[in-house]
Design a protein around this motif. Sequence first.
Motif, PDB file in Angstrom:
ATOM      1  N   SER A  17     -15.382  -0.775  -4.583  1.00 39.87           N
ATOM      2  CA  SER A  17     -16.635  -1.022  -4.147  1.00 39.87           C
ATOM      3  C   SER A  17     -16.933  -2.477  -4.133  1.00 39.87           C
ATOM      4  O   SER A  17     -16.437  -3.098  -5.382  1.00 39.87           O
ATOM      5  CB  SER A  17     -17.761  -0.325  -3.908  1.00 39.87           C
ATOM      6  OG  SER A  17     -17.964   1.013  -3.519  1.00 39.87           O
ATOM      7  N   LYS A  18     -17.004  -3.462  -3.184  1.00 36.03           N
ATOM      8  CA  LYS A  18     -18.054  -4.545  -3.292  1.00 36.03           C
ATOM      9  C   LYS A  18     -19.062  -5.155  -3.192  1.00 36.03           C
ATOM     10  O   LYS A  18     -19.756  -6.287  -4.253  1.00 36.03           O
ATOM     11  CB  LYS A  18     -16.558  -6.245  -2.313  1.00 36.03           C
ATOM     12  CG  LYS A  18     -15.322  -5.485  -2.846  1.00 36.03           C
ATOM     13  CD  LYS A  18     -14.727  -6.596  -1.893  1.00 36.03           C
ATOM     14  CE  LYS A  18     -13.171  -6.528  -2.171  1.00 36.03           C
ATOM     15  NZ  LYS A  18     -12.364  -5.524  -2.896  1.00 36.03           N
ATOM     16  N   THR A  19     -19.448  -4.284  -2.622  1.00 40.03           N
ATOM     17  CA  THR A  19     -21.085  -4.843  -2.013  1.00 40.03           C
ATOM     18  C   THR A  19     -21.553  -3.774  -2.242  1.00 40.03           C
ATOM     19  O   THR A  19     -21.634  -2.386  -0.873  1.00 40.03           O
ATOM     20  CB  THR A  19     -21.438  -5.544  -0.354  1.00 40.03           C
ATOM     21  OG1 THR A  19     -20.407  -6.464  -0.099  1.00 40.03           O
ATOM     22  CG2 THR A  19     -22.480  -5.768  -0.202  1.00 40.03           C
ATOM     23  N   ILE A  20     -23.108  -3.800  -2.672  1.00 39.80           N
ATOM     24  CA  ILE A  20     -24.518  -2.488  -2.985  1.00 39.80           C
ATOM     25  C   ILE A  20     -25.789  -2.768  -2.273  1.00 39.80           C
ATOM     26  O   ILE A  20     -26.050  -4.234  -2.612  1.00 39.80           O
ATOM     27  CB  ILE A  20     -24.589  -2.838  -4.545  1.00 39.80           C
ATOM     28  CG1 ILE A  20     -23.313  -1.808  -5.089  1.00 39.80           C
ATOM     29  CG2 ILE A  20     -25.619  -1.649  -4.238  1.00 39.80           C
ATOM     30  CD1 ILE A  20     -23.522  -1.613  -6.450  1.00 39.80           C
ATOM     31  N   ALA A  21     -25.774  -2.374  -1.340  1.00 42.50           N
ATOM     32  CA  ALA A  21     -27.322  -2.899   0.161  1.00 42.50           C
ATOM     33  C   ALA A  21     -28.566  -1.590  -1.083  1.00 42.50           C
ATOM     34  O   ALA A  21     -27.903  -0.526  -1.476  1.00 42.50           O
ATOM     35  CB  ALA A  21     -27.455  -2.524   0.995  1.00 42.50           C
ATOM     36  N   VAL A  22     -29.583  -2.354  -2.181  1.00 42.38           N
ATOM     37  CA  VAL A  22     -29.944  -1.569  -2.887  1.00 42.38           C
ATOM     38  C   VAL A  22     -31.838  -1.559  -2.220  1.00 42.38           C
ATOM     39  O   VAL A  22     -32.212  -2.737  -1.624  1.00 42.38           O
ATOM     40  CB  VAL A  22     -30.438  -2.759  -4.630  1.00 42.38           C
ATOM     41  CG1 VAL A  22     -31.416  -1.454  -5.106  1.00 42.38           C
ATOM     42  CG2 VAL A  22     -28.943  -2.975  -5.044  1.00 42.38           C
ATOM     43  N   VAL A  23     -31.977  -0.732  -1.661  1.00 40.30           N
ATOM     44  CA  VAL A  23     -33.672  -0.269  -0.732  1.00 40.30           C
ATOM     45  C   VAL A  23     -34.397  -0.019  -2.020  1.00 40.30           C
ATOM     46  O   VAL A  23     -34.165   0.872  -2.731  1.00 40.30           O
ATOM     47  CB  VAL A  23     -32.673   0.897   0.372  1.00 40.30           C
ATOM     48  CG1 VAL A  23     -34.048   1.464   0.737  1.00 40.30           C
ATOM     49  CG2 VAL A  23     -31.427   0.595   1.271  1.00 40.30           C
ATOM     50  N   GLY A  24     -35.299  -0.799  -1.703  1.00 40.13           N
ATOM     51  CA  GLY A  24     -36.375  -0.294  -2.399  1.00 40.13           C
ATOM     52  C   GLY A  24     -36.050  -0.914  -3.819  1.00 40.13           C
ATOM     53  O   GLY A  24     -37.628  -1.409  -5.029  1.00 40.13           O
ATOM     54  N   LEU A  25     -34.993  -2.351  -3.887  1.00 40.45           N
ATOM     55  CA  LEU A  25     -35.542  -3.136  -5.262  1.00 40.45           C
ATOM     56  C   LEU A  25     -36.098  -4.073  -4.733  1.00 40.45           C
ATOM     57  O   LEU A  25     -36.596  -4.641  -3.911  1.00 40.45           O
ATOM     58  CB  LEU A  25     -34.128  -4.209  -4.473  1.00 40.45           C
ATOM     59  CG  LEU A  25     -33.432  -5.131  -5.146  1.00 40.45           C
ATOM     60  CD1 LEU A  25     -33.463  -5.071  -7.259  1.00 40.45           C
ATOM     61  CD2 LEU A  25     -32.683  -6.377  -5.194  1.00 40.45           C
ATOM     62  N   SER A  26     -36.825  -4.286  -5.997  1.00 46.50           N
ATOM     63  CA  SER A  26     -38.241  -5.095  -6.485  1.00 46.50           C
ATOM     64  C   SER A  26     -38.201  -6.384  -6.884  1.00 46.50           C
ATOM     65  O   SER A  26     -36.871  -6.129  -7.992  1.00 46.50           O
ATOM     66  CB  SER A  26     -39.072  -4.591  -7.390  1.00 46.50           C
ATOM     67  OG  SER A  26     -39.712  -5.140  -8.018  1.00 46.50           O
ATOM     68  N   ASN A  27     -38.465  -7.103  -6.591  1.00 43.05           N
ATOM     69  CA  ASN A  27     -38.273  -8.909  -6.967  1.00 43.05           C
ATOM     70  C   ASN A  27     -39.164  -8.756  -8.524  1.00 43.05           C
ATOM     71  O   ASN A  27     -38.719  -9.749  -9.075  1.00 43.05           O
ATOM     72  CB  ASN A  27     -38.523  -9.523  -5.796  1.00 43.05           C
ATOM     73  CG  ASN A  27     -40.791  -9.464  -5.665  1.00 43.05           C
ATOM     74  OD1 ASN A  27     -41.405  -8.791  -6.670  1.00 43.05           O
ATOM     75  ND2 ASN A  27     -41.458 -10.480  -4.894  1.00 43.05           N
ATOM     76  N   LYS A  28     -39.451  -7.970  -8.931  1.00 44.26           N
ATOM     77  CA  LYS A  28     -40.210  -8.152 -10.736  1.00 44.26           C
ATOM     78  C   LYS A  28     -39.202  -7.349 -11.361  1.00 44.26           C
ATOM     79  O   LYS A  28     -38.243  -6.030 -12.098  1.00 44.26           O
ATOM     80  CB  LYS A  28     -41.494  -7.405 -10.229  1.00 44.26           C
ATOM     81  CG  LYS A  28     -42.575  -7.324 -10.129  1.00 44.26           C
ATOM     82  CD  LYS A  28     -43.369  -6.287  -9.935  1.00 44.26           C
ATOM     83  CE  LYS A  28     -44.623  -6.728  -8.561  1.00 44.26           C
ATOM     84  NZ  LYS A  28     -44.252  -6.190  -7.343  1.00 44.26           N
ATOM     85  N   PRO A  29     -38.944  -8.395 -12.376  1.00 39.91           N
ATOM     86  CA  PRO A  29     -37.676  -8.264 -13.461  1.00 39.91           C
ATOM     87  C   PRO A  29     -37.766  -7.307 -14.460  1.00 39.91           C
ATOM     88  O   PRO A  29     -36.940  -6.776 -14.680  1.00 39.91           O
ATOM     89  CB  PRO A  29     -37.658  -9.218 -13.758  1.00 39.91           C
ATOM     90  CG  PRO A  29     -38.187 -11.188 -13.154  1.00 39.91           C
ATOM     91  CD  PRO A  29     -39.321  -9.618 -12.332  1.00 39.91           C
TER      92      PRO A  29
END
Length: 143
Positions: A17-29
């Motif tokens: 695999s090369k690409t992962i779509a992250v559902v629910g990814l937050s912009n908070k580190p």
Amino acid sequence: MVQNPSNEARRELLESSKTIAVVGLSNKPDRTSYMVAAAMQNAGYRIIPVNPVIAGETVLGEKAVASLTEIDEPVDIVNIFRKSEDVLPVAEETKKMKHKPKAFWMQQGITNDEAAALMSAEGIAVINDLCIKVDHALLRVGK
């Protein structure tokens, strides 16, 4: 409950695999989704943030999209950071993607048998209740 693919099958999936779509990814580190996505990005994967709340913003250097159906390029893994009861709509959206992913990966603590059955019927591998970052390390992907 769905049986996860074998360690060898998950290692092979992660290596191919090369690409992962992250559902629910937050912009908070400080959020788990951000930390896991950053670790996978550092391991060489392309991350596509999927979160309607931050659509259009840049997270980990990538523009966030509101839904999986907005992604024009092939995605290998749909990685889900949503509550178990919110996973079925993600599976239904995954079915509508322009390019069928290889895997539907529900993070540690997340399971949804209905979503798993739907994805299995589409020929998409289902992983549930496992952290992709932990699996990547434990399975010694690319070693």
